[in-house]
Structures are given as C-alpha cells and as structure tokens.
Design an enzyme around this catalytic site. Structure first.
Site, mmCIF file in Angstrom:
data_model
loop_
_atom_site.group_PDB
_atom_site.id
_atom_site.type_symbol
_atom_site.label_atom_id
_atom_site.label_comp_id
_atom_site.label_asym_id
_atom_site.label_seq_id
_atom_site.Cartn_x
_atom_site.Cartn_y
_atom_site.Cartn_z
ATOM 1 N N THR A 189 0.858 -1.286 -0.106
ATOM 2 C CA THR A 189 0.082 -0.020 -0.139
ATOM 3 C C THR A 189 0.840 1.389 -0.197
ATOM 4 O OG1 THR A 189 -1.736 1.082 1.168
ATOM 5 C CG2 THR A 189 -0.283 0.224 2.517
ATOM 6 N N ARG A 190 0.432 2.388 -0.622
ATOM 7 C CA ARG A 190 0.832 3.619 -0.417
ATOM 8 C C ARG A 190 0.040 4.486 0.157
ATOM 9 N NH1 ARG A 190 -1.438 4.641 -5.722
ATOM 10 N NH2 ARG A 190 -1.487 6.743 -5.374
ATOM 11 N N HIS A 194 -7.888 1.898 5.698
ATOM 12 C CA HIS A 194 -9.347 2.025 6.334
ATOM 13 C C HIS A 194 -10.031 0.689 6.886
ATOM 14 C CE1 HIS A 194 -8.898 6.570 5.765
ATOM 15 N NE2 HIS A 194 -8.407 6.236 4.331
ATOM 16 N N HIS A 197 -9.680 -2.110 4.104
ATOM 17 C CA HIS A 197 -8.505 -2.653 3.879
ATOM 18 C C HIS A 197 -8.154 -3.576 5.137
ATOM 19 C CE1 HIS A 197 -7.930 1.426 1.968
ATOM 20 N NE2 HIS A 197 -7.878 0.602 1.023
ATOM 21 N N GLY A 282 -4.480 -5.972 -6.120
ATOM 22 C CA GLY A 282 -5.779 -5.601 -6.196
ATOM 23 C C GLY A 282 -6.064 -5.292 -7.830
ATOM 24 N N ARG A 283 -7.055 -4.411 -7.969
ATOM 25 C CA ARG A 283 -7.645 -3.787 -9.201
ATOM 26 C C ARG A 283 -6.705 -2.610 -9.392
ATOM 27 N NH1 ARG A 283 -12.985 -3.619 -11.237
ATOM 28 N NH2 ARG A 283 -12.633 -1.531 -11.649
ATOM 29 N N HIS A 285 -3.399 -2.447 -9.890
ATOM 30 C CA HIS A 285 -2.301 -2.138 -8.966
ATOM 31 C C HIS A 285 -1.503 -1.052 -9.378
ATOM 32 C CE1 HIS A 285 0.290 -4.150 -5.939
ATOM 33 N NE2 HIS A 285 1.070 -3.768 -6.558
ATOM 34 N N ALA A 286 -0.970 -0.194 -8.709
ATOM 35 C CA ALA A 286 0.186 0.775 -9.185
ATOM 36 C C ALA A 286 -0.169 1.392 -10.480
ATOM 37 C CB ALA A 286 1.555 0.132 -9.243
ATOM 38 N N MET A 324 -14.574 -5.127 -1.934
ATOM 39 C CA MET A 324 -15.634 -5.174 -0.758
ATOM 40 C C MET A 324 -16.421 -3.891 -0.654
ATOM 41 S SD MET A 324 -13.336 -7.406 1.940
ATOM 42 C CE MET A 324 -14.753 -8.178 2.781
ATOM 43 N N ARG A 442 16.911 29.648 -16.085
ATOM 44 C CA ARG A 442 15.551 29.943 -15.785
ATOM 45 C C ARG A 442 14.720 28.918 -14.990
ATOM 46 N NH1 ARG A 442 13.272 32.025 -21.531
ATOM 47 N NH2 ARG A 442 15.048 30.717 -22.253
ATOM 48 N N ILE A 468 7.682 34.202 -15.155
ATOM 49 C CA ILE A 468 7.134 33.901 -16.351
ATOM 50 C C ILE A 468 6.895 32.544 -16.560
ATOM 51 C CG2 ILE A 468 7.801 33.995 -18.882
ATOM 52 C CD1 ILE A 468 9.371 36.419 -18.456
#
Length: 567
Positions: A189-190, A194, A197, A282-283, A285-286, A324, A442, A468
């Site tokens: 996980t990143r 909750h 999970h 999971g669905r 992923h990353a 879920m 710049r 700018i």
C-alpha cells in the site's frame, strides 16, 4: 596528543565501515537513487548486483528479463549529467554519496550511454503521455546519460524515522522464522488503511491460513499521496485491530514508478525476496489515473493477468484482491459478488474522503477507525487553515506582477495569515542574482521559487509567485513540491503577445526583436501555455481590481479563505 575522531552519524550501528579508496568521480544521489541503492544492496532487488548495464537494460525493456534470462520487469537505472559522464570511463570507480556527502557505495563503471527515454517510457509504462507521473519523471527529470555497473556497499543509508519498523529481507526472514510463520501474505500500500483494507487483508490471511505482513512503500510514491509519517502512524493504529501475534508491519523504502502491470510483477518479486509466500494484488495495482481525463492507463485486471502469466517462476503466489463494500443492512463489509440487488450499499471514494478532510466534514466510523481519522486530520486540516500558493504565469508584460501585488494588498486587508510575494524581479535580486537567462538557469530560478513557496505553504502562510515560468515540466515540478503541503492555484495570465509587446515598459521586447536579448520568451524562446490552470485571466481589457476580485472568489470557492457567515 591526537584529538578523538568525530563519530560519523551515518555510520551503521551493526557493522564497521570498511576502508575505501577515493573514487575517481563522485555523484550525489537523488532521493529515488537512494531508494534504489538501498534495495540493491540489501537483497530486495535480487538478482540485481548493481544498476543495469546496457545489455540488461535493453533486454528488460524488450522482454522483462535480464540478459541471462532471469525475470525482471523494471529497469533500475542510474542517470547522470553529461558533465559527469564525460569524466568517466569503463573500469573507473564512481562514488555514490547521499545529500550530505557521505559515501554509501561505489560503482565499478561498466557501460555509459545515452538512452532513448521515450522508447523506455513506451516500453515500461505503455505511454509517453507526460500526465502519467512515471513518464513525467522519466522524460522531464532524468539526465541524458545512464551508467551501469556492479555496486559495492560501503555503509547503508541511515534512517532516523521508524527504525524499529525497517527490515532488510534477511531480517524479515529471520523474524518469520523466529515467530514460526511458514505462510506469509504481503499487503502492498501507498495510502492510509481504512476499515475495508483491514477487513480484506484479514479475510485473505484467514482464507489461505497465513500470517499477514503489512508492507507499505515509504520511499517515493505519487506527489499528492499522504506523507509516510502520517501513514505509518495510521498503520500502527490499525495494527491493533488484528488478532495479536498474527500480523506484522514493516516499511519498504521503494521508489515507485507507478508502472501498472510491470510494477505489480516487480512488487511480487520484491516480496518474494523478503520471504513472503503470498501477495495481494488488487484492481489496477500501481496504476495512476490521467488527471486530465480521470481515466486509468491500464485495464483493471492487467496486473493480475501478467502475474498469473509468470506464476511458475516468481516464487510467490498471487492472491487476487476481492473488492468489498459496506452493507448497511448487515453492518459489515462484504465481497461484491455476495451482494444482492436489494442490499443497501454505502461507499465513500478516496476523492470524497479528501473533500471531507479539506472541509472539516464527518468521516463515518463504518468507513474508517476514529484513531486513523484523527491522524489524518492532524496533517490535513480544513483548507481554510492550510497554507497555499497562488502561482501567476504568463508572458513578460502580461500583468502578473500587478495582479500579485494587488492580491497581496487584498489578502492583507482580510488578515489572518502571513503573506510573501515572490515576484520575478525580487527573486532575481535576492535569491538568484548569480543566475543568467539560459533555459537551465531560468528553470533553476523557478525551482528556487517553488522551494521557498513550498516552505511558506507548509507552515500555513500564503505565497504569491509571479515569474514567467514558460515551461510546462518546470511548472509541474513546482506544483508537486507544493501540493503535498497545501493549496496550489495556478493562474495563467493569458494576455496576448501583441498586448504585452505594446506595454513593454522596460524595452525588453524591442531588444529581443533586435537580437540584443537572446532566448527571450515569446520572441526567440517558446512559452508553453498551461493546459489545465485553476484560473485564466486576460488583462487586456480587465482592470486589476476586477481580476483580483475573481481570484478572491476562486480562493473562497476552493475553501482557502474562510467565509464569515455572521451578519
């Protein structure tokens, strides 16, 4: 009498620093390189022994394999500037140092070459769209040369944060053996965790009769992700929600590429190297989403399919993530394939969670645990209490400085926060007096402005910037510096070139037309217009006071200015 040697604060406590001959050339590593170096030298990237040489790099791009045939989907590269590349030859030693100059490792130089970065982006990410964070980082912030070669560790990078939660692969394997854990399922996980999970990981571990390793990434993730300090405190709270002695927490100092299916396969190999036997995928992923369209770059199950394709050689078994949802009628989370047509489903998206945090609204207990929500609120106060940056960009003479000065006065009238004006001329005088006007200088000037603005924003102040800033990539990098700490409101002052040239108070356009000033934005150097600014203002006919009023209304609408509801 000789003085006592000063202790090295970076010296690793578990071993002695071996003597090292002075490298031929030194390189200060970027944060992503530091992450890669750590995982290269502690075994997390086995079978790699260093940054990829050219043959391995090209093989990984083409076939997701090293030249010897070993499965490896992600190029792990060391990019260097041309000034460094021209000083190196094969067989020489490159010293790899942290930002304080401490020598962490040496690299025995093998190949030095100029890669085709667009071809790499297409192979690894399946796109060259710079809205993809991995593509943007590769195409816009990667030096023009790669150097490959074997890496020799001098001393590991030292982490002062959460040292009790950082483990090498060998240390994790020893921990599993000590606890008698034979089957270990890893959860990547990143994001904060909750209730959903906690429920899905608990169910997955129970179904395969395994212990659970929560293994979050705390290196580089996406720019707008919750910082890892907050996330780790959330993980420590949620760890108490699992049965005792069933679950462990360990931090992975990985620099994510957000490479979708390739990244998912890479994550699986890394977890196998840490001694895990199973890995939850999971669905999507990353897989990042395109901010311009909201669409994902990869199919929802592409990652699972790629891992399944290589299941016989990755050394770890994939556990597909079961989506879920919360059923109010049952007061519990249930897999979607068990939900009937009459069941009442309740759900809150990640976007909705961020909105509720930013507006100080309630987050229900069925969605997250109170202690987790409390941690998130500590670092994500309502927007009216956050710092923010208003970043004006536009041609010389477009009216940026006028608007920034007028906005500063109006905000000072309102009171409540410290306000700093970072106008182009002010910054040139006080922060960047030694810089010229080449593209490199710049850009450096704009990044300095971004750094100062990010510090102001982080500490709850208001930064008003009016350079700018002609290049999209540099503006994107400034946004990524600031958004993790507060608001970033980009205002494109879209006054046409001919109007700006008519105003020309300093005679700059005239000198540019005559060739006296080189690389002048709008004449001999391009201005890349923002694609999706928060606001666009043309000052040709609009009075500054009216324009500033529109900006104040936008800030109020976004929630950064508190609205007084008292009559």
């Amino acid at each position: 009498m000789k003085p006592n040697p000063v202790p090295n604060p970076h010296h690793h406590p578990t071993g002695h620093q071996r003597p090292v001959e002075a490298p031929d050339v030194d390189l200060d590593l970027s944060p992503s390189h530091l992450c890669d170096l750590e995982l290269l030298t502690n075994g997390a990237f086995t079978p790699l022994t260093g940054f990829l040489n050219r043959a391995d790099y090209e093989s990984v791009l083409a076939d997701m394999r090293l030249e010897n045939g070993a499965l490896w989907p992600m190029p792990v590269m060391l990019d260097i500037p041309e000034t460094t590349a021209t000083r190196l030859d094969a067989g020489q030693t490159l010293g790899l140092r942290d930002r304080e100059g401490v020598l962490l490792a040496t690299l025995t130089v093998g190949d030095i070459w100029q890669p085709d970065l667009r071809a790499e982006a297409d192979a690894v990410f399946g796109t060259t769209d710079s809205n993809h964070p991995g593509v943007a980082r590769l195409l816009e912030r990667t030096h023009s040369y790669y150097v490959g070669g074997r890496v020799h560790l001098v001393q590991p990078p030292l982490h002062y944060d959460f040292p009790h939660l950082r483990h090498t692969p060998a240390e994790l394997k020893a921990l599993f053996e000590k606890r008698g854990w034979e089957r270990v399922i890893a959860f990547q996980t990143r994001n904060p965790m909750h209730r959903v999970h906690q429920e899905l990981t608990f169910r997955a571990a129970r179904e395969i009769e395994a212990n659970l390793l929560i293994h979050p990434v705390v290196g580089l993730t996406q720019p707008n992700d919750v910082n890892h300090y907050t996330r780790v405190r959330c993980y420590e709270h949620i760890l108490k929600r699992y049965p005792e002695q069933t679950t462990a927490l360990s931090l992975l100092n990985l620099a994510m590429r957000m490479g979708g299916p390739r990244e998912a396969l890479w994550h699986a190999l890394i977890r196998a190297n840490h001694g895990c036997t199973h890995f939850i995928v999971g669905r999507d992923h990353a897989g990042p989403r395109n901010p311009a369209t909201g669409e994902g770059y990869y199919g929802p199950y592409d990652a699972q399919e790629l891992i399944t394709e290589h299941r016989d050689e990755i050394g770890i078994e994939m556990v597909p993530f079961r989506e879920m949802k919360y059923l109010e009628t049952r007061a519990q989370y249930v897999p979607v394939d068990e939900i009937g047509p009459d069941d009442q489903v309740r759900e809150i998206s990640g976007t909705e969670v961020r909105r509720r945090l930013s507006e100080g609204l309630d987050i229900p207990e069925w969605f997250s645990y109170p202690e987790v929500v409390a941690e998130l609120r500590r670092t994500h106060p309502p927007r009216a209490q956050q710092g923010f940056t208003v970043f004006f960009t536009g041609l010389s003479g477009s009216g940026k400085s006028t608007l920034a000065n007028a906005l500063q006065v109006k905000l000072m009238e309102l009171g409540g926060r410290q306000i700093t004006l970072l106008d182009g001329d002010i910054v040139r005088k006080n922060l960047s007096s030694e810089l010229g006007f080449s593209k490199e200088h710049r850009n450096l000037n704009i990044l300095r402005i971004g750094f100062v603005a990010s510090e102001i924003t982080k500490n709850g102040g208001i930064a008003l910037c009016a350079p700018i800033a002609p290049y999209t990539a540099t503006r994107r990098e400034v946004r990524e510096m600031i958004e993790p700490h507060g608001g970033f409101i980009e205002v494109h002052v879209a006054t046409p070139l001919e109007v700006c040239e008519q105003r020309d108070r300093k005679g700059l356009y005239k000198k540019a037309r005559q060739g006296i000033i080189k690389e002048f934005t709008g004449i001999s150097d391009p201005y890349e217009e923002p694609e999706n600014p928060e606001m666009q203002i043309d000052t040709t006919e609009m009075h500054p006071e009216k324009a500033v009023q529109q900006i104040l209304l936008k800030l109020e609408h976004l929630g950064y200015l508190a609205v007084d509801t008292n009559p």
